[in-house]
Design a protein around this motif. Sequence first.
Motif, PDB file in Angstrom:
ATOM      1  N   VAL B 494       0.873  -1.178   0.000  1.00  0.00           N
ATOM      2  CA  VAL B 494       0.000   0.000   0.000  1.00  0.00           C
ATOM      3  C   VAL B 494       0.912   1.230   0.000  1.00  0.00           C
ATOM      4  O   VAL B 494       1.921   1.255   0.706  1.00  0.00           O
ATOM      5  N   TYR B 495       0.575   2.239  -0.787  1.00  0.00           N
ATOM      6  CA  TYR B 495       1.347   3.480  -0.750  1.00  0.00           C
ATOM      7  C   TYR B 495       1.052   4.211   0.559  1.00  0.00           C
ATOM      8  O   TYR B 495      -0.117   4.378   0.912  1.00  0.00           O
ATOM      9  N   PRO B 496       2.085   4.629   1.271  1.00  0.00           N
ATOM     10  CA  PRO B 496       1.835   5.340   2.529  1.00  0.00           C
ATOM     11  C   PRO B 496       1.252   6.732   2.253  1.00  0.00           C
ATOM     12  O   PRO B 496       1.477   7.304   1.183  1.00  0.00           O
ATOM     13  N   LYS B 497       0.493   7.219   3.213  1.00  0.00           N
ATOM     14  CA  LYS B 497      -0.038   8.583   3.112  1.00  0.00           C
ATOM     15  C   LYS B 497       1.110   9.562   2.986  1.00  0.00           C
ATOM     16  O   LYS B 497       2.127   9.421   3.661  1.00  0.00           O
ATOM     17  N   ASP B 498       0.979  10.530   2.120  1.00  0.00           N
ATOM     18  CA  ASP B 498       2.021  11.536   1.952  1.00  0.00           C
ATOM     19  C   ASP B 498       1.373  12.907   2.124  1.00  0.00           C
ATOM     20  O   ASP B 498       0.835  13.484   1.183  1.00  0.00           O
ATOM     21  N   GLU B 499       1.437  13.412   3.354  1.00  0.00           N
ATOM     22  CA  GLU B 499       0.739  14.672   3.661  1.00  0.00           C
ATOM     23  C   GLU B 499       1.382  15.854   2.940  1.00  0.00           C
ATOM     24  O   GLU B 499       0.782  16.920   2.824  1.00  0.00           O
ATOM     25  N   ASN B 500       2.596  15.666   2.426  1.00  0.00           N
ATOM     26  CA  ASN B 500       3.248  16.747   1.684  1.00  0.00           C
ATOM     27  C   ASN B 500       2.836  16.798   0.213  1.00  0.00           C
ATOM     28  O   ASN B 500       3.183  17.729  -0.505  1.00  0.00           O
ATOM     29  N   ASN B 501       2.133  15.766  -0.221  1.00  0.00           N
ATOM     30  CA  ASN B 501       1.721  15.729  -1.621  1.00  0.00           C
ATOM     31  C   ASN B 501       0.494  16.615  -1.812  1.00  0.00           C
ATOM     32  O   ASN B 501      -0.613  16.274  -1.377  1.00  0.00           O
ATOM     33  N   LYS B 502       0.713  17.758  -2.446  1.00  0.00           N
ATOM     34  CA  LYS B 502      -0.368  18.742  -2.604  1.00  0.00           C
ATOM     35  C   LYS B 502      -1.456  18.269  -3.565  1.00  0.00           C
ATOM     36  O   LYS B 502      -2.531  18.861  -3.632  1.00  0.00           O
ATOM     37  N   LEU B 503      -1.171  17.241  -4.324  1.00  0.00           N
ATOM     38  CA  LEU B 503      -2.175  16.735  -5.265  1.00  0.00           C
ATOM     39  C   LEU B 503      -3.046  15.648  -4.648  1.00  0.00           C
ATOM     40  O   LEU B 503      -4.050  15.242  -5.211  1.00  0.00           O
ATOM     41  N   ALA B 504      -2.654  15.181  -3.451  1.00  0.00           N
ATOM     42  CA  ALA B 504      -3.391  14.087  -2.813  1.00  0.00           C
ATOM     43  C   ALA B 504      -4.591  14.612  -2.017  1.00  0.00           C
ATOM     44  O   ALA B 504      -4.546  15.711  -1.464  1.00  0.00           O
ATOM     45  N   THR B 505      -5.652  13.839  -1.993  1.00  0.00           N
ATOM     46  CA  THR B 505      -6.842  14.155  -1.193  1.00  0.00           C
ATOM     47  C   THR B 505      -7.194  12.911  -0.381  1.00  0.00           C
ATOM     48  O   THR B 505      -7.528  11.872  -0.949  1.00  0.00           O
ATOM     49  N   TYR B 506      -7.063  13.022   0.928  1.00  0.00           N
ATOM     50  CA  TYR B 506      -7.294  11.836   1.761  1.00  0.00           C
ATOM     51  C   TYR B 506      -8.647  11.858   2.460  1.00  0.00           C
ATOM     52  O   TYR B 506      -9.164  10.818   2.843  1.00  0.00           O
ATOM     53  N   LYS B 507      -9.201  13.067   2.652  1.00  0.00           N
ATOM     54  CA  LYS B 507     -10.497  13.143   3.342  1.00  0.00           C
ATOM     55  C   LYS B 507     -11.600  13.437   2.338  1.00  0.00           C
ATOM     56  O   LYS B 507     -11.466  14.341   1.501  1.00  0.00           O
ATOM     57  N   GLN B 508     -12.705  12.738   2.477  1.00  0.00           N
ATOM     58  CA  GLN B 508     -13.816  12.911   1.534  1.00  0.00           C
ATOM     59  C   GLN B 508     -14.248  14.370   1.431  1.00  0.00           C
ATOM     60  O   GLN B 508     -14.531  14.872   0.350  1.00  0.00           O
ATOM     61  N   GLU B 509     -14.291  15.053   2.597  1.00  0.00           N
ATOM     62  CA  GLU B 509     -14.801  16.433   2.584  1.00  0.00           C
ATOM     63  C   GLU B 509     -13.842  17.402   1.894  1.00  0.00           C
ATOM     64  O   GLU B 509     -14.208  18.534   1.597  1.00  0.00           O
ATOM     65  N   ASP B 510     -12.600  16.957   1.633  1.00  0.00           N
ATOM     66  CA  ASP B 510     -11.641  17.839   0.958  1.00  0.00           C
ATOM     67  C   ASP B 510     -11.705  17.736  -0.570  1.00  0.00           C
ATOM     68  O   ASP B 510     -11.041  18.501  -1.274  1.00  0.00           O
ATOM     69  N   ALA B 511     -12.477  16.791  -1.067  1.00  0.00           N
ATOM     70  CA  ALA B 511     -12.554  16.643  -2.526  1.00  0.00           C
ATOM     71  C   ALA B 511     -13.159  17.903  -3.127  1.00  0.00           C
ATOM     72  O   ALA B 511     -14.181  18.395  -2.669  1.00  0.00           O
ATOM     73  N   LYS B 512     -12.486  18.434  -4.166  1.00  0.00           N
ATOM     74  CA  LYS B 512     -12.961  19.703  -4.725  1.00  0.00           C
ATOM     75  C   LYS B 512     -12.543  19.868  -6.185  1.00  0.00           C
ATOM     76  O   LYS B 512     -11.593  19.228  -6.657  1.00  0.00           O
ATOM     77  N   ILE B 513     -13.255  20.732  -6.852  1.00  0.00           N
ATOM     78  CA  ILE B 513     -12.919  21.081  -8.232  1.00  0.00           C
ATOM     79  C   ILE B 513     -12.585  22.562  -8.255  1.00  0.00           C
ATOM     80  O   ILE B 513     -13.384  23.395  -7.831  1.00  0.00           O
ATOM     81  N   VAL B 514     -11.369  22.876  -8.724  1.00  0.00           N
ATOM     82  CA  VAL B 514     -10.894  24.256  -8.706  1.00  0.00           C
ATOM     83  C   VAL B 514     -10.682  24.741 -10.135  1.00  0.00           C
ATOM     84  O   VAL B 514      -9.963  24.095 -10.912  1.00  0.00           O
ATOM     85  N   ARG B 515     -11.334  25.848 -10.455  1.00  0.00           N
ATOM     86  CA  ARG B 515     -11.156  26.413 -11.791  1.00  0.00           C
ATOM     87  C   ARG B 515     -10.231  27.613 -11.725  1.00  0.00           C
ATOM     88  O   ARG B 515     -10.336  28.453 -10.837  1.00  0.00           O
ATOM     89  N   ASN B 516      -9.334  27.693 -12.714  1.00  0.00           N
ATOM     90  CA  ASN B 516      -8.403  28.815 -12.793  1.00  0.00           C
ATOM     91  C   ASN B 516      -8.313  29.184 -14.269  1.00  0.00           C
ATOM     92  O   ASN B 516      -7.568  28.568 -15.023  1.00  0.00           O
ATOM     93  N   GLY B 517      -9.121  30.170 -14.679  1.00  0.00           N
ATOM     94  CA  GLY B 517      -9.217  30.480 -16.108  1.00  0.00           C
ATOM     95  C   GLY B 517      -9.812  29.278 -16.825  1.00  0.00           C
ATOM     96  O   GLY B 517     -10.862  28.767 -16.414  1.00  0.00           O
ATOM     97  N   ASN B 518      -9.137  28.813 -17.882  1.00  0.00           N
ATOM     98  CA  ASN B 518      -9.674  27.620 -18.566  1.00  0.00           C
ATOM     99  C   ASN B 518      -8.966  26.342 -18.115  1.00  0.00           C
ATOM    100  O   ASN B 518      -8.970  25.334 -18.803  1.00  0.00           O
ATOM    101  N   GLU B 519      -8.328  26.423 -16.933  1.00  0.00           N
ATOM    102  CA  GLU B 519      -7.700  25.231 -16.364  1.00  0.00           C
ATOM    103  C   GLU B 519      -8.563  24.738 -15.214  1.00  0.00           C
ATOM    104  O   GLU B 519      -8.902  25.502 -14.312  1.00  0.00           O
ATOM    105  N   VAL B 520      -8.910  23.458 -15.242  1.00  0.00           N
ATOM    106  CA  VAL B 520      -9.756  22.892 -14.194  1.00  0.00           C
ATOM    107  C   VAL B 520      -8.971  21.795 -13.478  1.00  0.00           C
ATOM    108  O   VAL B 520      -8.513  20.837 -14.119  1.00  0.00           O
ATOM    109  N   HIS B 521      -8.794  21.961 -12.169  1.00  0.00           N
ATOM    110  CA  HIS B 521      -8.122  20.927 -11.379  1.00  0.00           C
ATOM    111  C   HIS B 521      -9.137  20.205 -10.507  1.00  0.00           C
ATOM    112  O   HIS B 521      -9.833  20.829  -9.712  1.00  0.00           O
ATOM    113  N   VAL B 522      -9.195  18.906 -10.680  1.00  0.00           N
ATOM    114  CA  VAL B 522     -10.088  18.082  -9.859  1.00  0.00           C
ATOM    115  C   VAL B 522      -9.224  17.376  -8.819  1.00  0.00           C
ATOM    116  O   VAL B 522      -8.275  16.673  -9.173  1.00  0.00           O
TER     117      VAL B 522
END
Lengths: 622, 622
Positions: B494-522
């Motif tokens: 199993v990959y260990p949790k990496d709290e420094n990984n800014k692309l990782a989402t570990y908690k359900q409530e943190d899941a989000k979609i961020v728009r920045n101009g025409n760039e969309v980060h899920v």
Amino acid sequence: MKKWVPIASGLLAGFVAATISFADFSTSTNNQVASGSTKSDAEKVYVPFGEKDDYYLFASGGHSGQMFIYGVPSMRHIRTVPVFSQDSATGYGFDEHSKKMMGGYTWGDLHHPAFSETKGDYDGKYMFATDVGNSRAAAMDLETFTVKDIINVPNTSGPHCAAFVTENTEYMFLPTRFAVPIGSEYKPLDEYSQQYRGVMSAVTFDQNQEKLNIAYQVALPPWSYDLSDAGKKSSADWAVMTTYNTEEATTNLEINASQADRDFIVLFNWKELEKMVAEGQYDEVTGQKMIFPEKHKGGIYLVPVAKSPHGVDVTPDGKHFIASGKLAPSMTVFSFEKAFEAVKNQDFSGERNGIPILKYESVMEREVNPENALGPLHTQFDDKGMAYTTMFISSEIVKWDPKTGETLDRVPVQYSPGHSVAAEGDTVSPDGKWLIALNKIAKDSYLSVGPSHPESMQLIDISGKMKVIQSSPVNPEPHYAQIIKADKIKTIEVYPKDENNKLATYKQEDAKIVRNGNEVHVYGIAMRSKFIFDAKAKRPDVIEVNQGDKVFIHLTNTDFDEDITHGFAINSYNLNMEVQPGQTNTLEFTADKAGTFPLYCTNFCSALHQEMTGYFLVKPKN
Amino acid sequence: MKKWVPIASGLLAGFVAATISFADFSTSTNNQVASGSTKSDAEKVYVPFGEKDDYYLFASGGHSGQMFIYGVPSMRHIRTVPVFSQDSATGYGFDEHSKKMMGGYTWGDLHHPAFSETKGDYDGKYMFATDVGNSRAAAMDLETFTVKDIINVPNTSGPHCAAFVTENTEYMFLPTRFAVPIGSEYKPLDEYSQQYRGVMSAVTFDQNQEKLNIAYQVALPPWSYDLSDAGKKSSADWAVMTTYNTEEATTNLEINASQADRDFIVLFNWKELEKMVAEGQYDEVTGQKMIFPEKHKGGIYLVPVAKSPHGVDVTPDGKHFIASGKLAPSMTVFSFEKAFEAVKNQDFSGERNGIPILKYESVMEREVNPENALGPLHTQFDDKGMAYTTMFISSEIVKWDPKTGETLDRVPVQYSPGHSVAAEGDTVSPDGKWLIALNKIAKDSYLSVGPSHPESMQLIDISGKMKVIQSSPVNPEPHYAQIIKADKIKTIEVYPKDENNKLATYKQEDAKIVRNGNEVHVYGIAMRSKFIFDAKAKRPDVIEVNQGDKVFIHLTNTDFDEDITHGFAINSYNLNMEVQPGQTNTLEFTADKAGTFPLYCTNFCSALHQEMTGYFLVKPKN
């Protein structure tokens, strides 16, 4: 009538994520010769050199996009045949023909394989398969084990349960796992029930032209269509499909598509649908003949079934169909005869989207609930008509008698079987003898290859009391498979000379490079142990072009000898293709990089294979 | 001194294309228990469920571009690990990280695998491999069985014989099969001897950064460099490589590169080359530190050898190296000690391109010519120091004693073995017990899969008289392989949790979609049995974007459970990736098609896997 076993939605997550049941099994005695038996398990699966396996296993490769070919009983992986994904080993998706056939896609999610049939028996001619990822179907020729055609299926999304073929391969039906608006255009999910449809496609295959074609489509309600099977013998004109999410939920299906206690089996008469189409009973939509059941009446019925069913399987005698409800711990045996009677008598309990619902009680024959067996998914049959159902949750195969519902035998498998496949199991006359469980979870069954584990196929001897006698790791991810008798498949070993093929070059002196403006056609030869591109050149194994030229390399393997395949790659040009014995194949590309690029045979062909090289020289533009 | 056996060039074609010799072998007794033996062949290779294989086999996948992992002795294919070619099953070449790492290529020709070593023993940490097709090298981490880095190797073309590593993985050396102009620019072949070079690269691997790097390169003459090996123990600072086409032929190498009766082994001292580089004894060319032997003297020598050699292998004690000439029917044993003495005494017979040639007689220990053994290619060793050489033409393995030259045993293999691989065979202490012949031709050994046959690996029990006890078909095309003790490899599950990984989402409530101009980060989550892309949305499992948006989907698998891998595909968008337990992975693409596209989990993960779906909605531009 037995009461439905309801599963509270709130319990679902726990239910599904439950620890895999490590059912009782013994390994220490696996390899011992049972008293009275003449062969140990080891000897039963061992095929010494000089002998061959009795059966081919064709296993879908899931999201690998390919078809896996194994031998049974040795469970040796013989070959991965590319279908929906690129494969540089064979040049599939790189050579001009296969690249075009793949239609811009580089991968697929190959779900259910189906052999062509004659009189309900596998005839060994073709293998069909569908792509859930990009909504396509493919036909593979079993003389060469190569894909002859791929078709895009519009208006649908994810033909999951397909392909399954009718008794004489008249049709394969492609139900769709996901509902989409017809034409796949953008429509808000708030308009799901009005604007989305679960379109089923009737696809034909012309064996002379080796072409797939969509005969017609049916705009079913926006539900998810899952496993399917064609009728046999007295039910040959009919087919059945399970469907879930009849709740028409548009989010969190884990909970929301598991609300209703019953979903449906779709029962349809394809001969009648064929007649309706012939009589113009359809609308033309997106270039397809589309039957809208609410408007073009007839031929399609719904049969209520325990919630969220997965498999539905027709018995070899064609008299019954068995549904397995993944969220209800029971298999339900339905009678075709009763269904026909109910259709005749219009014995309906209502309708959905214009499709009549047959009364459950009128069609159902029996419900079967083996004790503590959880998660029935899919049923196969043996030569005595006995049924073998995979239990996903309780990780086992249950053998039972469809005529009595009696549980006859059970064997644990490791772990979480999706489908299973019996020898000639989908024909009118299964062979018995072997059953293979296609397990989704291998856990620690094999040497670890990191967090991404192999799947696991287990070979079960069903000639007596069921016993797992071989465990075989497998690449992700077999969904369904079929097993065919080895002697039914007749391959060719060498491609015959085709004097009509204008791209082929069979004589060394005919090898030439022809320039036409900025298009360069190479008519070349690959033979042990050299390339000849231009017989008259100082260096016959060199191709020189100008930067920006469009280059076509037509290469013929003139070694008409079994197993002498050549490859062709140009260093740093991201190109590779195979030319099998006698075959002609074409690479088409633009020479966009100037420089000196070695070319070579990628397929070890002789003691001087290393010397089978040349150069591709690209003169810079300026 | 034995006379060279010359082979007239005119005879070559016939010699090489000669019918494969079907050496005498018996199959009927293969599976019988030999008298005095306690286990039949079947039982020797059988690994019942609950037990595991003793060894991993890592076989190069040739032009498939991948690495094949098998278990030994069962010879079961456990997994294909993607290295140089796209693999949709794992999303390799589809997800942003691996796509970038592949550098625009979608395939490779994976030749020789090499485990990282500590004190001359496989340490089970990394596996290295090279790409002949596009001149790259890769490092695979054996905790996760994933590729950590790929490096493009400029100025070279086809690092065929690599990778081979030095005793403590200080370097792997990448000789080149094809000569190209430095910089790979366009140069006419008439200027071959002047303008082309066969550049060898010294590549390092930083285990902390997990990065490959080119330390320096050597501009060797424009010859073809073939197999190679690093010294051991007393010869640890040295390495050897065979070379052919010292004729510098530029066309029809089958004939023209087989003219000279002798080619060479390149013998070099990498400690000395390292020192030269440290002292600035190199030219900077195309950003690389390039040693030109005609100018930067020292450290490199030539040893004459029978024409067109293929393999050169260092004995486990590091005292000898054995060359096998594919066009001379002999193995030649050379002495490192004699070579060192000759170097010290400048016992040279001349030079080529500024590189001194050692006298053959001064370095050679013995020539070994087993009767009628033809086409020696590659030698492996057992725990007693005995040598096992593959005979390509006579299709057999010959066991012989390097100390006496005596032939001890022979066994036919089916057919045309290239390499063979012994258990821990390239270490300072091979295990004996098992040898696997990597046969190029399977002919009719297995159920036919059409004109393109599988290759064939045969397991040989070398604990007593050699015997082939298992035959295993294999996808094209294993060139070389290594066998490692199973307990040396320690994977994570199993990959260990990496709290420094800014692309990782570990908690359900943190899941989000961020728009920045025409760039969309899920920033989304995959878990049994749903996707959560936007915790606050009405439909958390739906992604809606505008046509033309650049979309990044960062997906974390929050099921920290062994073997619970999820997949992610968007229908018709030609995208698939895997998220292993605990892993975060990213897909990056442009939403160029407007419409309604179902998305789903491609990796069967639970009983409600079918329900693990959502939609990707793309609003049209106008």
